[in-house]
Design an enzyme around this catalytic site. Structure first.
Site, PDB file in Angstrom:
ATOM      1  N   GLY A  21      48.819  15.291 -35.620  1.00  0.00           N
ATOM      2  CA  GLY A  21      49.168  15.344 -34.064  1.00  0.00           C
ATOM      3  C   GLY A  21      49.915  14.650 -33.433  1.00  0.00           C
ATOM      4  O   GLY A  21      50.251  14.356 -32.351  1.00  0.00           O
ATOM      5  N   TYR A 147      33.460  22.079 -29.531  1.00  0.00           N
ATOM      6  CA  TYR A 147      34.400  21.147 -29.633  1.00  0.00           C
ATOM      7  C   TYR A 147      33.801  19.787 -29.743  1.00  0.00           C
ATOM      8  O   TYR A 147      34.132  19.080 -30.531  1.00  0.00           O
ATOM      9  CB  TYR A 147      35.397  21.459 -28.390  1.00  0.00           C
ATOM     10  CG  TYR A 147      36.470  20.243 -28.399  1.00  0.00           C
ATOM     11  CD1 TYR A 147      37.263  20.055 -29.577  1.00  0.00           C
ATOM     12  CD2 TYR A 147      36.443  19.426 -27.375  1.00  0.00           C
ATOM     13  CE1 TYR A 147      38.308  19.257 -29.614  1.00  0.00           C
ATOM     14  CE2 TYR A 147      37.368  18.516 -27.275  1.00  0.00           C
ATOM     15  CZ  TYR A 147      38.372  18.387 -28.302  1.00  0.00           C
ATOM     16  OH  TYR A 147      39.229  17.379 -28.241  1.00  0.00           O
ATOM     17  N   LYS A 151      33.737  17.133 -33.003  1.00  0.00           N
ATOM     18  CA  LYS A 151      34.323  15.683 -32.921  1.00  0.00           C
ATOM     19  C   LYS A 151      33.349  14.622 -33.113  1.00  0.00           C
ATOM     20  O   LYS A 151      33.735  13.450 -33.533  1.00  0.00           O
ATOM     21  CB  LYS A 151      35.132  15.576 -31.742  1.00  0.00           C
ATOM     22  CG  LYS A 151      36.474  16.502 -31.572  1.00  0.00           C
ATOM     23  CD  LYS A 151      37.508  15.943 -32.596  1.00  0.00           C
ATOM     24  CE  LYS A 151      38.859  15.997 -32.142  1.00  0.00           C
ATOM     25  NZ  LYS A 151      39.720  15.508 -33.034  1.00  0.00           N
ATOM     26  N   PRO A 174      38.312   8.924 -25.739  1.00  0.00           N
ATOM     27  CA  PRO A 174      39.008   8.826 -24.373  1.00  0.00           C
ATOM     28  C   PRO A 174      38.284   9.803 -23.496  1.00  0.00           C
ATOM     29  O   PRO A 174      38.026  10.876 -23.937  1.00  0.00           O
ATOM     30  CB  PRO A 174      40.520   9.367 -25.075  1.00  0.00           C
ATOM     31  CG  PRO A 174      40.339   9.490 -26.623  1.00  0.00           C
ATOM     32  CD  PRO A 174      38.752   9.634 -26.818  1.00  0.00           C
ATOM     33  N   ASN A 176      39.487  12.388 -20.112  1.00  0.00           N
ATOM     34  CA  ASN A 176      40.251  13.430 -19.962  1.00  0.00           C
ATOM     35  C   ASN A 176      41.900  12.650 -19.808  1.00  0.00           C
ATOM     36  O   ASN A 176      41.791  11.848 -19.045  1.00  0.00           O
ATOM     37  CB  ASN A 176      40.181  14.260 -18.834  1.00  0.00           C
ATOM     38  CG  ASN A 176      38.724  15.142 -18.879  1.00  0.00           C
ATOM     39  OD1 ASN A 176      37.676  14.530 -18.902  1.00  0.00           O
ATOM     40  ND2 ASN A 176      38.781  16.561 -18.517  1.00  0.00           N
ATOM     41  N   LEU A 177      42.546  13.087 -20.424  1.00  0.00           N
ATOM     42  CA  LEU A 177      44.160  12.551 -20.449  1.00  0.00           C
ATOM     43  C   LEU A 177      44.988  13.400 -19.262  1.00  0.00           C
ATOM     44  O   LEU A 177      44.834  14.574 -19.208  1.00  0.00           O
ATOM     45  CB  LEU A 177      44.697  12.556 -21.750  1.00  0.00           C
ATOM     46  CG  LEU A 177      44.036  11.730 -22.730  1.00  0.00           C
ATOM     47  CD1 LEU A 177      44.817  11.592 -24.134  1.00  0.00           C
ATOM     48  CD2 LEU A 177      43.608  10.162 -22.260  1.00  0.00           C
ATOM     49  N   ARG A 220      35.829  14.188 -12.620  1.00  0.00           N
ATOM     50  CA  ARG A 220      36.368  13.909 -13.595  1.00  0.00           C
ATOM     51  C   ARG A 220      36.922  12.339 -13.554  1.00  0.00           C
ATOM     52  O   ARG A 220      37.130  11.965 -12.438  1.00  0.00           O
ATOM     53  CB  ARG A 220      37.365  14.666 -14.038  1.00  0.00           C
ATOM     54  CG  ARG A 220      37.005  16.038 -14.294  1.00  0.00           C
ATOM     55  CD  ARG A 220      36.209  16.318 -15.882  1.00  0.00           C
ATOM     56  NE  ARG A 220      35.806  17.723 -16.000  1.00  0.00           N
ATOM     57  CZ  ARG A 220      34.214  17.728 -15.719  1.00  0.00           C
ATOM     58  NH1 ARG A 220      33.569  17.107 -14.973  1.00  0.00           N
ATOM     59  NH2 ARG A 220      33.983  19.194 -16.066  1.00  0.00           N
ATOM     60  N   ASP A 280      32.045  25.179 -13.521  1.00  0.00           N
ATOM     61  CA  ASP A 280      32.745  23.763 -13.227  1.00  0.00           C
ATOM     62  C   ASP A 280      32.622  22.916 -14.529  1.00  0.00           C
ATOM     63  O   ASP A 280      33.202  21.898 -14.291  1.00  0.00           O
ATOM     64  CB  ASP A 280      31.587  23.077 -12.015  1.00  0.00           C
ATOM     65  CG  ASP A 280      31.843  23.452 -10.850  1.00  0.00           C
ATOM     66  OD1 ASP A 280      32.994  23.638 -10.352  1.00  0.00           O
ATOM     67  OD2 ASP A 280      30.828  23.382 -10.214  1.00  0.00           O
TER      68      ASP A 280
END
Length: 321
Positions: A21, A147, A151, A174, A176-177, A220, A280
């Site tokens: 990636g 998902y 992971k 991590p 949320n980016l 978030r 949401d």
């Protein structure tokens, strides 16, 4: 090896490093950080998914061959809608890529494996801020559970392999980016790029409102992509324990307030219409990133509003606005 903060740091400049990636959003920044650490470009291998499908065993063996370190970032990812649309692929592809790469890395004797997990692995109702010790206290939020669980299995595998084979695998979580180079495709983008695109499109077309999923009450935490890349490289250098580690910014924002902020930064004065028939997702998200600071000196550096401005600027530049 050299001592850093009392810990022995891995000298990356002399290692051959596979970054799955590595051409993607987060991966491109990780590659830049590695080069800045003195890793020659020729020592960084970034396989492209078109050429090397990592769901296939033989390709995983090819990818890890001759490598000293693996940083596994490749994933099938997207927002809530995309997770609901392809939950089977989310589970299968993410699980197969990760588990086969770890096994291949073990077989060829890779020195270190860095598995990058996801905040979606946490239970739906986790006390805020999320502590690593709460990871197994319940089932993930349903819209992204396939998902998140796929992971999460990389943590189980890394720990099991460490126990049985002495395999040096670490696992990072991590939040949320966001940031430049993010994916702005409305089919599978995450919340910040999706909102930026909606507002920019509304301004371009003279539309007087935008439609946003959910109620706006969910919260978030967002971590600037370059900060996350730095955290991953620091952990690669300095962290060698079996326990998972959060990467976050110690900052929580409600989606409603996020929308207001993006509208303000883009000078959009139109109406925000909330589509309450849409989910949401997880009610709240913010991690406790204390362990990352303690173990490998990671701390988020980027002010949120400043990071958003850079992201907006990147998107407008890409559109030549």
């Amino acid at each position: 090896m050299k001592k850093s903060n009392g810990k022995t740091a891995l000298q990356l400049g002399t290692r051959k490093i596979l970054v799955t990636g590595g051409a993607g959003f987060l991966g491109s920044f990780v590659v830049e950080k590695l080069i800045a650490r003195g890793v020659p470009k020729k020592n960084i291998y970034v396989p492209r998914s078109k050429e090397l499908d990592l769901c296939k065993w033989e390709n995983c063996m090819k990818a890890v061959s001759g490598q000293d370190i693996v940083i596994h970032l490749a994933a099938v990812v997207g927002g809530i809608g995309y997770n609901q649309e392809i939950p089977g692929r989310m589970f299968y592809d993410n699980l197969m890529m990760g588990t086969q790469l770890i096994e291949a890395a073990r077989r060829v004797g890779v020195e270190k494996f860095v598995a990058v997990g996801t905040i979606c692995a946490y239970p739906k109702f986790t006390p805020v801020p999320f502590k690593e010790s709460a990871l197994w206290d319940g089932y993930p939020e349903e819209t992204n559970a396939p998902y998140g669980l796929a992971k999460k299995m990389l943590l189980v595998q890394s720990q099991a392999y460490r126990q049985q084979y002495g395999f040096n695998g670490i696992y990072l979580l991590p939040v949320n980016l966001y940031g430049p180079r993010d994916n702005f495709d409305p089919k599978n983008s995450h919340v910040i790029p999706a909102l930026i695109k909606k507002v920019v499109d509304a301004k371009k077309t003279g539309k007087k409102h935008i439609d946003v999923w959910g109620t706006g009450k969910a919260s978030r935490e967002f971590l600037y992509v370059e900060d996350c890349a730095e955290g991953i490289v620091l952990a690669t250098e300095k962290y060698d324990k079996p326990g998972p580690v959060n990467l976050g910014a110690n900052r929580e924002i409600k989606i409603r307030d996020l929308v207001k902020l993006i509208c303000k930064l883009l000078d959009f004065k139109g109406e925000v219409r909330w589509d309450k028939t849409k989910p949401d997702g997880q009610p709240r998200r913010m991690v406790d990133a204390t362990l990352a600071k303690k173990e490998f000196g990671f701390k988020s550096q980027t002010d949120f509003e400043n990071g958003l401005e850079k992201t907006i600027e990147y998107y407008k530049t890409s559109l030549k606005i």
